[in-house]
Design an enzyme around this catalytic site. Structure first.
Site, short mmCIF file in Angstrom:
data_model
loop_
_atom_site.label_atom_id
_atom_site.label_comp_id
_atom_site.label_asym_id
_atom_site.label_seq_id
_atom_site.Cartn_x
_atom_site.Cartn_y
_atom_site.Cartn_z
N SER A 193 40.61 -26.91 34.58
CA SER A 193 41.02 -27.94 33.64
C SER A 193 40.70 -27.52 32.20
O SER A 193 41.20 -26.49 31.72
CB SER A 193 40.34 -29.26 34.02
OG SER A 193 40.90 -30.34 33.31
N ASP A 345 48.90 -34.18 39.24
CA ASP A 345 48.21 -33.67 38.06
C ASP A 345 49.16 -33.68 36.87
O ASP A 345 50.26 -33.11 36.94
CB ASP A 345 47.72 -32.24 38.32
CG ASP A 345 46.85 -31.69 37.22
OD1 ASP A 345 46.51 -32.44 36.29
OD2 ASP A 345 46.52 -30.49 37.29
N HIS A 375 44.15 -33.21 41.00
CA HIS A 375 43.32 -32.54 40.00
C HIS A 375 41.84 -32.81 40.29
O HIS A 375 41.41 -33.95 40.38
CB HIS A 375 43.69 -33.09 38.62
CG HIS A 375 43.05 -32.37 37.48
ND1 HIS A 375 43.71 -31.41 36.75
CD2 HIS A 375 41.81 -32.47 36.93
CE1 HIS A 375 42.91 -30.95 35.80
NE2 HIS A 375 41.75 -31.59 35.89
#
Length: 405
Positions: A193, A345, A375
């Protein structure tokens, strides 16, 4: 008596509604082990609610409150399973706190993964990602150096990025390699991320300017954040299940230390001139057609944004925050790359675009997309709420590491 019964009935109804809300799993029908995900979702919803209430009361920013709640919950985690057959050492590299995970053997000169945790730049730590980093160290037989970088809003951009860069330069300059028992010629830079954002930015710095004795051999990116130009990508507009809720306009506000409003979601933060310049870097044709059925082409590219917002967010379009917004000549300098994306996501499409552009300019890329997960799921490796897909993702990643690092 009737009044008491009525009050109890109302109370029961409220409790049932609250439980139903906490366990409700929006847009998660395609995922497996949904009952576990429901249980995981409930405390995260509660965390978000508490953080919003605290902010509305003027007690603290929602990001700080959410981080504190997660830190408290993480402190009660049993790490015995995570750290089995792994040596853990908390240390400092150039005044930056790191956690070093080493497989429990006598091997010297092991390859290294320098890992930057995710958390939208404002939360996460070496503790929240300990399960992943320790597991990679054990299964891939590598040393994992996880960086506990400074977080926003207390430390806005570029504080966290510079912490990570400091550690990478130290390792690649061969400092203390014998003491650390590592091979500085076999280094991968990795992150998930927002940590993936740091990994790409730092790799780009290193391949552009020769500042270290060695270069990283690989970059390993787990659902990375790569651009803040197009907030109307299909994955931003489609409904997905999300374990951790955050708002991009608030994230940008605290990361840039500027006030950014919700009109950013209509790309109101860019001018027509900027849209014409940056559009070529965000090529929708690289997004699989099945993800473009409803939203088939870029929107609002002929719309002039808000002048004040454009000025506030200009820095976010630079390569130090949006590393996807660089030309092909720059991308072609990248090292071999592993990209992991997931279906649930908002960052999905920029991962597809980045992997596609790297392939197009001749960079060796392995891109694995997992349809039925979300995610952050790769961290759910242990405990009663662990997910099978997390072990599948780690197994695929370990195979890649062994073959390429």
């Amino acid at each position: 008596m009737a009044i008491v019964i009525r009050r109890r009935t109302i109370l029961v109804i409220i409790i049932v509604c609250c439980i139903g809300y906490l366990l409700y799993l929006p847009n998660g029908g395609s995922m497996e082990q949904t009952n576990r995900i429901r249980i995981l979702t409930a405390p995260m919803k509660l965390c978000y609610f508490i953080s919003m209430v605290a902010e509305s009361l003027g007690l603290s920013d929602r990001a700080v409150v959410a981080r504190k709640i997660i830190e408290i919950a993480t402190a009660f985690k049993d790490t015995a399973s995570e750290d089995a057959n792994v040596q853990i050492k908390n240390a400092y590299i150039e005044n930056v706190r790191v956690r070093i995970a080493r497989p429990n053997n006598d091997n010297n000169n092991l390859p290294v993964i320098i890992f930057f945790h995710g958390g939208a730049f404002y939360m996460g730590s070496v503790d929240t990602h300990n399960a992943l980093t320790s597991t990679l160290a054990r299964l891939a037989n590598v040393v994992v150096i996880s960086v506990d970088y400074r977080l926003t809003p207390e430390h806005p951009f570029p504080a966290g990025l510079e912490d990570c860069y400091t550690v990478v330069k130290y390792i690649l300059d061969y400092k203390d390699s014998q003491k650390l028992r590592i091979d500085p010629t076999r280094v991968a830079i990795s992150g998930d991320s927002s940590g993936g954002n740091f990994a790409v930015v730092i790799t780009m710095r290193l391949v552009t300017r020769a500042v270290t004795q060695y270069l990283p051999r690989l970059q390993i990116l787990l659902y990375p954040s790569l651009q803040l130009f197009d907030m109307m990508l299909p994955s931003h507009r489609q409904e997905h299940y999300s374990l951790v809720h955050y708002d991009i306009h608030h994230l940008l506000s605290i990361y840039l230390n500027k006030t950014v409003d919700q009109s950013i979601y209509a790309n109101n933060h860019t001018s027509v001139k900027q849209k014409k310049h940056y559009r070529k870097f965000i090529d929708w044709s690289l997004i699989p057609s099945k993800h473009r059925i409803k939203y088939q082409e870029p929107a609002n590219d002929d719309h002039e944004g808000d002048r004040n917002l454009i000025k506030k967010v200009k820095k976010a379009l630079g390569p130090e925050i949006s590393p996807l917004l660089v030309d092909d000549a720059q991308l072609a300098k990248s090292v071999p790359t592993y990209v992991l994306t997931v279906d649930h996501d908002r960052l999905r499409d920029e991962g597809f675009i980045y992997a596609g552009r790297l392939k197009r300019v001749g960079v060796k890329v392995v891109h694995i997309h997992y349809e039925n997960t979300f995610h952050g799921s790769i961290n759910l490796l242990y405990g009663p709420l662990s997910l099978d897909i997390a072990h599948k993702m780690v197994a695929d990643l370990v195979r890649y590491i062994k073959e390429n690092l």
